[in-house]
Structure formats: C-alpha cells, structure tokens
Motif scaffolding. Sequence first.
Motif, PDB file in Angstrom:
ATOM      1  N   ASP A 123      -8.650  -0.405  -5.215  1.00  0.00           N
ATOM      2  CA  ASP A 123      -8.689  -1.023  -3.892  1.00  0.00           C
ATOM      3  C   ASP A 123      -7.293  -1.231  -3.298  1.00  0.00           C
ATOM      4  O   ASP A 123      -7.082  -2.117  -2.477  1.00  0.00           O
ATOM      5  N   PHE A 124      -6.322  -0.404  -3.687  1.00  0.00           N
ATOM      6  CA  PHE A 124      -4.987  -0.449  -3.088  1.00  0.00           C
ATOM      7  C   PHE A 124      -5.047   0.185  -1.699  1.00  0.00           C
ATOM      8  O   PHE A 124      -5.615   1.262  -1.518  1.00  0.00           O
ATOM      9  N   HIS A 125      -4.457  -0.492  -0.703  1.00  0.00           N
ATOM     10  CA  HIS A 125      -4.449  -0.012   0.684  1.00  0.00           C
ATOM     11  C   HIS A 125      -3.018   0.345   1.083  1.00  0.00           C
ATOM     12  O   HIS A 125      -2.072  -0.342   0.711  1.00  0.00           O
ATOM     13  N   ARG A 126      -2.888   1.416   1.861  1.00  0.00           N
ATOM     14  CA  ARG A 126      -1.573   1.835   2.339  1.00  0.00           C
ATOM     15  C   ARG A 126      -1.720   2.391   3.750  1.00  0.00           C
ATOM     16  O   ARG A 126      -2.697   3.094   4.059  1.00  0.00           O
ATOM     17  N   ALA A 127      -0.738   2.095   4.623  1.00  0.00           N
ATOM     18  CA  ALA A 127      -0.754   2.632   5.978  1.00  0.00           C
ATOM     19  C   ALA A 127      -0.543   4.146   5.944  1.00  0.00           C
ATOM     20  O   ALA A 127       0.077   4.687   5.025  1.00  0.00           O
ATOM     21  N   LEU A 128      -1.066   4.834   6.951  1.00  0.00           N
ATOM     22  CA  LEU A 128      -0.878   6.284   7.018  1.00  0.00           C
ATOM     23  C   LEU A 128       0.595   6.599   7.246  1.00  0.00           C
ATOM     24  O   LEU A 128       1.237   6.012   8.124  1.00  0.00           O
ATOM     25  N   PRO A 129       1.151   7.553   6.492  1.00  0.00           N
ATOM     26  CA  PRO A 129       2.558   7.919   6.713  1.00  0.00           C
ATOM     27  C   PRO A 129       2.706   8.730   8.003  1.00  0.00           C
ATOM     28  O   PRO A 129       1.799   9.485   8.383  1.00  0.00           O
ATOM     29  N   ASP A 130       3.857   8.577   8.671  1.00  0.00           N
ATOM     30  CA  ASP A 130       4.126   9.380   9.873  1.00  0.00           C
ATOM     31  C   ASP A 130       4.481  10.810   9.516  1.00  0.00           C
ATOM     32  O   ASP A 130       4.289  11.729  10.318  1.00  0.00           O
ATOM     33  N   ALA A 131       5.065  11.006   8.328  1.00  0.00           N
ATOM     34  CA  ALA A 131       5.481  12.334   7.895  1.00  0.00           C
ATOM     35  C   ALA A 131       5.322  12.428   6.387  1.00  0.00           C
ATOM     36  O   ALA A 131       5.157  11.418   5.691  1.00  0.00           O
ATOM     37  N   CYS A 132       5.377  13.629   5.877  1.00  0.00           N
ATOM     38  CA  CYS A 132       5.255  13.847   4.438  1.00  0.00           C
ATOM     39  C   CYS A 132       6.420  13.175   3.725  1.00  0.00           C
ATOM     40  O   CYS A 132       7.586  13.410   4.057  1.00  0.00           O
ATOM     41  N   PRO A 133       6.166  12.336   2.725  1.00  0.00           N
ATOM     42  CA  PRO A 133       7.267  11.663   2.015  1.00  0.00           C
ATOM     43  C   PRO A 133       8.098  12.617   1.162  1.00  0.00           C
ATOM     44  O   PRO A 133       9.194  12.255   0.730  1.00  0.00           O
ATOM     45  N   THR A 134       7.618  13.835   0.945  1.00  0.00           N
ATOM     46  CA  THR A 134       8.357  14.803   0.132  1.00  0.00           C
ATOM     47  C   THR A 134       9.243  15.717   0.975  1.00  0.00           C
ATOM     48  O   THR A 134      10.442  15.858   0.710  1.00  0.00           O
ATOM     49  N   CYS A 135       8.660  16.345   2.015  1.00  0.00           N
ATOM     50  CA  CYS A 135       9.431  17.311   2.819  1.00  0.00           C
ATOM     51  C   CYS A 135       9.630  16.866   4.256  1.00  0.00           C
ATOM     52  O   CYS A 135      10.238  17.604   5.056  1.00  0.00           O
ATOM     53  N   GLU A 136       9.084  15.671   4.627  1.00  0.00           N
ATOM     54  CA  GLU A 136       9.231  15.097   5.958  1.00  0.00           C
ATOM     55  C   GLU A 136       8.553  15.913   7.049  1.00  0.00           C
ATOM     56  O   GLU A 136       8.840  15.748   8.239  1.00  0.00           O
ATOM     57  N   SER A 137       7.638  16.799   6.676  1.00  0.00           N
ATOM     58  CA  SER A 137       6.863  17.533   7.673  1.00  0.00           C
ATOM     59  C   SER A 137       5.837  16.600   8.309  1.00  0.00           C
ATOM     60  O   SER A 137       5.293  15.715   7.647  1.00  0.00           O
ATOM     61  N   GLY A 138       5.567  16.819   9.570  1.00  0.00           N
ATOM     62  CA  GLY A 138       4.559  16.014  10.264  1.00  0.00           C
ATOM     63  C   GLY A 138       3.179  16.634  10.207  1.00  0.00           C
ATOM     64  O   GLY A 138       2.221  16.098  10.766  1.00  0.00           O
TER      65      GLY A 138
END
Length: 740
Positions: free
Chosen positions: A473-488
């Motif tokens: 039940d861990f919640h996380r906000a949607l990322p704006d970009a990929c945390p690995t390559c920063e692609s949107g």
Amino acid sequence: MTSTVPAPRFLRVALPTPLRRLFDYRPCREAPACGWRPGLRVKVPFGRRQLVGVVVECTEHSDLPAQQLKQVHACLDEAPLSADWWWLCQFTARYYQHPLGDTIAQALPVALRQGRPLQARQQERWIARQGDDAAPGRAPRQAELLAMLRQHPRGLMTPAITAQGYTRAQLEGLLAKRLVDRREEPVAAPAETSSTRLAEPSLPLTREQAGVLAELHEGLDRYHPCLLHGVTGSGKTEVYLQLIEAVLARGRQALVLVPEIGLTPQTLSRFRQRFQVPVVALHSGLTDLERLDAWDAARTGRAPIVIGTRSAVFTPLAMPGVIVIDEEHDGSFKQQEGLRYHARDLAIARAHRDGIPIVLGSATPSLETLAQARGGRYRHLRLTQRANRHAPARLEMVDLRGRPRQGGLIPPAIEGIRQALNAGGQVLVFINRRGFAPTLACHACGWLAECPHCDARMTLHRQPQELVCHHCDFHRALPDACPTCESGDLRPLGSGTERTEETLAALFPDTPVHRIDRDSTRRKQAFEEILREIRRGEPCLLVGTQMLAKGHHLPHVTLVVVVNADAGLYASDFRALEQSAQLLVQVAGRAGRAEHPGRVLIQTLHPDDPNLRLLADSGYEALAGQLLEERRLAGLPPFRHLALARFEAARETHVAEVAGNAAEALREWLAAQGSTVTCLGPVPAPMERRQNRYHMQVMLSDTRRSSLHRACAWLVQWLENHPDGRRVRASLDIDPQTLS
C-alpha cells in the motif's frame, strides 16, 4: 451471592499474547456465583497492562510459589462461555498450532475482549393498551401520540417515536396514566411475536431440487456432510431456504457462511424476505456493539438464523441444527494472517462434534471437497440444470494474438458488446486487476515503476493519479519524467478496471458504465447502491473484478467478456489452474440467469490450451477430475497434507540463516524419529522482499495428518526455545491455500 464451593488455589489463564503457554494467577476473593470454572473471562494484571483472559484450568498446583503469583482483579462473567464455542477454540488452537490465548481473542467479539459484560444492548418498545378508550385528558400531544401507538398493535421503539417529534416526557406521561406499557428487549433479535415462521411461501422446486432436498432431510438428526454441486443459477439458495425451514420447525438454529462481505446484504435480504424469525448478520462491517448484539442473540438462541463471513464460524449456537457453507471453494474462507484457519474446515469439525448436517454448496467445488465426495465420505448431490431451464452459457475462446486492443478489448469483443447492448441486455466485462494499468514504463529506456519496499511493480491509478503498490500500500506521485533517462515518454502498460472503464465510456457514450472493484466500493453502501442501479434492468456496462463473480444474481446480464483469461493459468502455485477455472466458471455463470440466454467470450493468447479447451467443452468437473489425477501422481493435496513454515526478517542474511538452521534441525529430528514427513527448503518466497522484509519458507508434507502435526509441534517448540528463533518472525500455516 458468592459460591459455597471452595475456591481453587490457582487459575490457569489463556491471555491474548503470542506466547504458547498459560499463566497462573491466584483467584480473587469475590468468586463468581457459579464458582471458578473453565470458560470464565477474567481481568488480570500482565506486566504494566490489564488484560482480559479466559480461565482454562482450576488447579491446586503451580510451578511457581504462590507468593510470586499475582491475583486476578475481577471475574467478568456470571457463567462460563458456551461449551461448543470453548471446544471449537481449543480444537482450532491445537489443529493450527496457534497460541490458545490469541485464538480465543480472535474468536471473541472485540467488545468482549475489552471486558464488556456478556449481554446485548436493550431497547424500549412502547405498546398502547388495547381495548381501553381512555384519553390522556388535557394533553393534546399525548393524545396524538396515543392515537399513533394504537395504530401499531406491536408497538414502536423509542427512536421511531422521537423521530416523529414526540418526547420521552410524553411517553412517561402516558405510562404514568397506565395508557401504555413499556417493554425492554434486546436490540438484535427481539422476542418473536409471530406464530408463523414464513413471511412468504416457498418457491416450487424442480424435480432435481426436490430430490436433493429429500436426501438432505434424511440426515437432519446426525452428522451428514453433503456436497451440493449445482451449476450456477440451479437454485441452490432455494434448497438452503427449504432445508433451514425444516430445521427451524425442529426448534433448532442454522448457521450460514458466505465468502465475502459483499454477499452478506444480498443473502440477508433473501432470508429476511422468506422467514418471519430474527435473522442476524456477523461480518467485519459491523460496529463492535452490533457484533456483540448479534453474537449474544445467537448464543442465547434468540436468533434462529445466523449469516456471516468466515469469522462467524466461531459464533456460539444454543441449539445448532445445520451449517451451510455457500461457495465453499472460495479462498476467502481461509484467513491468511495471524491465526491462519479455514472456516470451511472448522465448520466441518464443528458439525461433526455437534452431530448435525453440513451442506457445502458450489458450482465449482474445491478439489479437497470433490475428493471427499468421490471417496464416499461426503454425499454428492447434483443440480445439473438451471432453474430457468436454459443451458449454462458456453465459453467461447477469442484469440488475442495479433489483434489491436482498446482498454484490453479486441474488435470481436467490442462488437459482441455492441450487439448485446442493442438487444437491451447488460454486459459484464471481467478484468481481475484494479487500477488503470499494471505498471508505468519508459518507452525510451525500458524503466518500470517498481515498489521501493517490495519485489513488485507499482500499479498506475487515475482516480486519484498516483502509483500504488497493491502489496504494501505504498503510494507515490506520478513522475514528470523517467528517473533513469529523464525522458518524458512514460506510458501505461496493460489494462486495469479504470482503463477498461474509460475505454468503454468512450466507445459507448450513451450507455452507463459501472466500475465495481475495491477502490470504487470503499464508501459504505456504495456496492449496494450500484447493484440496485444494475437490477433496474436498463442496458448498462459493468466493469468488475472477482467481487462481481461471487454469487451475485444479475438477471439482465446476457454477455460476459473476460478480458484476459491467461493471468492465473500459468502461475507457479499448484492451485493456480484450479482457482482460475473456478473463477472463469463463476463469472460465466453471471450470464443468462433470466429469460434471455447468455454468452461468454474468453479473451486468451492460448485458445488451444488443452486445459482451457477441456473446461470449455466438457465443464469444470471434467477438468477437476484431471487435476485430481495430476495431484495424486505429484503427491499434492488432497492426497498429501501440507504445512508451510514462513520466516521473515529485515535482513536477508538473518532470515536465510535461521530458516536454514530450523530446516536442518527438523530434518535431523525427523530422521531420528523415523518419520515419513518430507521437509523441503528453505527457499525464498515467491515475492522474497515485501514491506522491506525478506521472506523464506520451509514446506512439510505427509500422507498422515498426525505425523505432520507432530513435526509442526516440534518445529514450533524449537523456534520458541532456540536463540536463533528470536531473530526472525516465524509463522506456521497448516493446510496452506497458497504458497506465496
């Protein structure tokens, strides 16, 4: 008045702790009127706390000096708890290798665990004296109140009267003038006022139903286990109702267990419409006091019919007459944490002890129950035809390979939905995955949204927009970009109920879409409101998880579409195929239950799978027979009995070391005993890391339960006494329903 029976020197008390032992206390000076006896609740000091426990034994001897023992603070009961309930608690603790004190705590309503007196709440009923035309004099409001009460010969409760604007002072005034009577009665299951048991006549039975009922009547005076194996819509509930009618005529009670809380209101409504006797419910949706009221009504015999989910198996009955387990195959009857009991198996043990019949009803019986019926230990009763005379809907395989998908649906399925809606029917789209999509992925580098606390991917939700782990039940906000390559370029992978709902709303904008899953029904009464809307009969689309597959009568559904039948077919658990087949047959059974025939479309990437083909062409029993033979050859339940020891710790090295030492010690003990028990493992659990804790397991198996239980008892003792055992959290699961 205190008892004249000499008080014992010591009391052995079971307390709600994880310790597998009893605790000795000196009795308090004020003994209960019945004298000190096992089954009495007592309040005792335990460290710095006050705990409520149950007396297990009265004895003259203790391993500790009397001066070192604390004294019981108070006895909470005037008489011991019911003998049948007390026996069931002891049997449960012994069979599932669980501490007796914690077992008792699980079996008691919360209010009794907290020390509340064992009595139901009372309410006041006000009844106008009949045949008395006297008026209350110069009191016009009292006169109006008296006139209203005279319109209700059975009287009215205080809340119903005050809701009409009248006051308690006006009621007391009428009472003082002897124009009304006041009667106190329990909130749940007040005394019966009707001489008839039935509120409406029984329905006419088909020839098959009448034959089954006649066989059930033969065993009303003894332990008589029966498998009622009826196709969906064959009228099993009507058989239950008429069997219970016969039980009530003998002055006895009926206990009915259903798998899900969502089915309780439907079942409760059906029983209350039929019977003019108190019917009480026991489930997790009740408040603590409501649960105590219902428990007391069953214990005292005021409630002839008790309906509940798995924990209701511990409900004491004053005059047990029959137990009915509806959808006996359902996994919800197995508790998966703490005291890992199976309500179906405890109900069978209870019926055997009480010498009463038990009916296990299902369209898709568990292999354990089917094996007992085929071996002649249970009577196998069949209902092969639907009550509406229509044949059950056939399963039609729809090939997913190479087809474009919209919200998980391919063009042939969408066209089938359109045809069903145009014909005025309702459509159930079944997808056993809540959320919008199983996960979120980066289209540039392949990154997947994974839970930081579990070996699992996070599910994408749109309402609200976030990533959620369905395991911790861990919640996380949607990322704006990929945390690995920063692609949107982040895209949802796969479909969940939210995505399918969104797709259907776009494809059929003029048709209401109702989504039914754990997220959409969190609000109290939300599920019942949606079902009421569906039962109006107007064309609509239902998107649901297995919540909708379990026993709901949806008479206007003419088409069922299973979005992905492959999800559970190829899982590693040996029960996966059995459970997937049961789910497919159950959800297919929602179609064609009224005057219109049903159709079922099964979307699959493996339309030629021999197991799927056997299920579609020959039905569940043919597949179950094949699975039973495979289990026999593989040495799996129901031909061997299993126990699973689970180990977990925050550090991977700790859990691996302790599980390994425990398994090695157990193997040495088994060899020394010449035992036939097999010990496998330790191995990592299917999901090794969950909630930042590492999990391993050891599996024990044998053809004899007695040998298996001796090995389990030895392992439990080793874990409690060995220093290694304190470094991890260990639990034992007898007859596990899943290896995950």
